[in-house]
Structure formats: structure tokens, C-alpha cells
Design a protein around this motif. Structure first.
Motif, short mmCIF file in Angstrom:
data_model
loop_
_atom_site.label_atom_id
_atom_site.label_comp_id
_atom_site.label_asym_id
_atom_site.label_seq_id
_atom_site.Cartn_x
_atom_site.Cartn_y
_atom_site.Cartn_z
N LEU A 1 53.39 -30.79 9.78
CA LEU A 1 53.95 -31.45 8.61
C LEU A 1 55.47 -31.55 8.74
O LEU A 1 56.06 -32.62 8.50
CB LEU A 1 53.58 -30.67 7.35
CG LEU A 1 54.08 -31.23 6.03
CD1 LEU A 1 53.40 -32.55 5.73
CD2 LEU A 1 53.83 -30.25 4.92
N LEU A 2 56.12 -30.46 9.13
CA LEU A 2 57.58 -30.49 9.32
C LEU A 2 57.98 -31.44 10.44
O LEU A 2 58.97 -32.16 10.32
CB LEU A 2 58.10 -29.09 9.61
CG LEU A 2 58.14 -28.14 8.41
CD1 LEU A 2 58.55 -26.75 8.86
CD2 LEU A 2 59.07 -28.67 7.35
N LEU A 3 57.20 -31.44 11.52
CA LEU A 3 57.49 -32.35 12.63
C LEU A 3 57.37 -33.80 12.18
O LEU A 3 58.21 -34.64 12.52
CB LEU A 3 56.55 -32.07 13.80
CG LEU A 3 56.77 -32.89 15.06
CD1 LEU A 3 58.14 -32.59 15.65
CD2 LEU A 3 55.69 -32.60 16.07
N GLY A 4 56.35 -34.11 11.39
CA GLY A 4 56.19 -35.46 10.87
C GLY A 4 57.34 -35.86 9.98
O GLY A 4 57.85 -36.99 10.05
N LEU A 5 57.80 -34.95 9.13
CA LEU A 5 58.94 -35.25 8.26
C LEU A 5 60.21 -35.47 9.06
O LEU A 5 60.99 -36.37 8.77
CB LEU A 5 59.14 -34.13 7.24
CG LEU A 5 58.08 -34.03 6.14
CD1 LEU A 5 58.31 -32.78 5.31
CD2 LEU A 5 58.10 -35.26 5.26
N LEU A 6 60.42 -34.64 10.08
CA LEU A 6 61.61 -34.80 10.91
C LEU A 6 61.59 -36.11 11.68
O LEU A 6 62.61 -36.79 11.81
CB LEU A 6 61.75 -33.62 11.88
CG LEU A 6 62.18 -32.30 11.24
CD1 LEU A 6 62.15 -31.19 12.26
CD2 LEU A 6 63.55 -32.43 10.62
N LEU A 7 60.42 -36.47 12.20
CA LEU A 7 60.33 -37.73 12.95
C LEU A 7 60.53 -38.93 12.02
O LEU A 7 61.17 -39.91 12.40
CB LEU A 7 58.99 -37.82 13.66
CG LEU A 7 58.82 -36.89 14.85
CD1 LEU A 7 57.42 -37.02 15.42
CD2 LEU A 7 59.86 -37.15 15.91
N GLU A 8 60.01 -38.83 10.81
CA GLU A 8 60.21 -39.92 9.84
C GLU A 8 61.68 -40.04 9.48
O GLU A 8 62.24 -41.13 9.42
CB GLU A 8 59.38 -39.64 8.59
CG GLU A 8 59.40 -40.75 7.58
CD GLU A 8 58.63 -41.98 8.02
OE1 GLU A 8 58.93 -43.06 7.49
OE2 GLU A 8 57.75 -41.87 8.87
N ALA A 9 62.34 -38.89 9.27
CA ALA A 9 63.77 -38.91 8.95
C ALA A 9 64.57 -39.45 10.14
O ALA A 9 65.51 -40.22 9.96
CB ALA A 9 64.24 -37.50 8.59
N ALA A 10 64.17 -39.06 11.35
CA ALA A 10 64.89 -39.53 12.54
C ALA A 10 64.73 -41.04 12.68
O ALA A 10 65.68 -41.73 13.06
CB ALA A 10 64.37 -38.82 13.78
N ARG A 11 63.54 -41.54 12.37
CA ARG A 11 63.34 -42.99 12.47
C ARG A 11 64.26 -43.73 11.49
O ARG A 11 64.87 -44.73 11.84
CB ARG A 11 61.87 -43.33 12.20
CG ARG A 11 61.57 -44.80 12.40
CD ARG A 11 60.12 -45.09 12.22
NE ARG A 11 59.75 -44.89 10.82
CZ ARG A 11 58.66 -45.38 10.29
NH1 ARG A 11 57.81 -46.04 11.03
NH2 ARG A 11 58.39 -45.19 9.03
#
Length: 59
Positions: free
Chosen positions: A16-26
Motif C-alpha cells: 500500500l505504501l509503495l503504491g502511494l509513493l509510486l502514485e505520488a512520484a508519477r
């Protein structure tokens, strides 16, 4: 059984945290790209404006 639940819970939280970080990075990449284009356009316009102000050089 409790150890398996802990492992599944930790793995789920990490995903979940990885998904949020990748979304923020995008979104940061998109915002950075827009800012880069804006800076390039403004620099081009400033250069044209500065070139118009200077009198032509006589050779």
C-alpha cells in the motif's frame, strides 16, 4: 497462524505504501515536466524580448 497474519499484514501495508509513493512520484514527474516546459517557454520569450530591445550592431 498469528505469524502468517503478521506477514500478510506487513506485506499488505508495504504494498500500500509503495503504491502511494509510486502514485505520488508519477504526479511529481508530471508536475516537473509541466514546470520544465513553462520555464523553457518563458526563457524563449525573455530572449526574444531582450533581442528586440537591443539596437542592431553596426559592422
Amino acid at each position: 497462524m498469528r505469524a502468517v497474519l503478521w506477514i500478510v499484514g506487513i506485506a499488505g501495508g508495504a504494498l500500500l505504501l509503495l503504491g502511494l509513493l509510486l502514485e505520488a512520484a508519477r504526479w511529481l514527474v508530471i508536475i516537473g515536466g509541466i514546470a520544465l516546459v513553462a520555464v523553457a517557454v518563458l526563457g524563449f520569450l525573455q530572449g526574444r524580448r531582450a533581442a528586440r530591445r537591443q539596437p542592431p550592431s553596426r559592422r
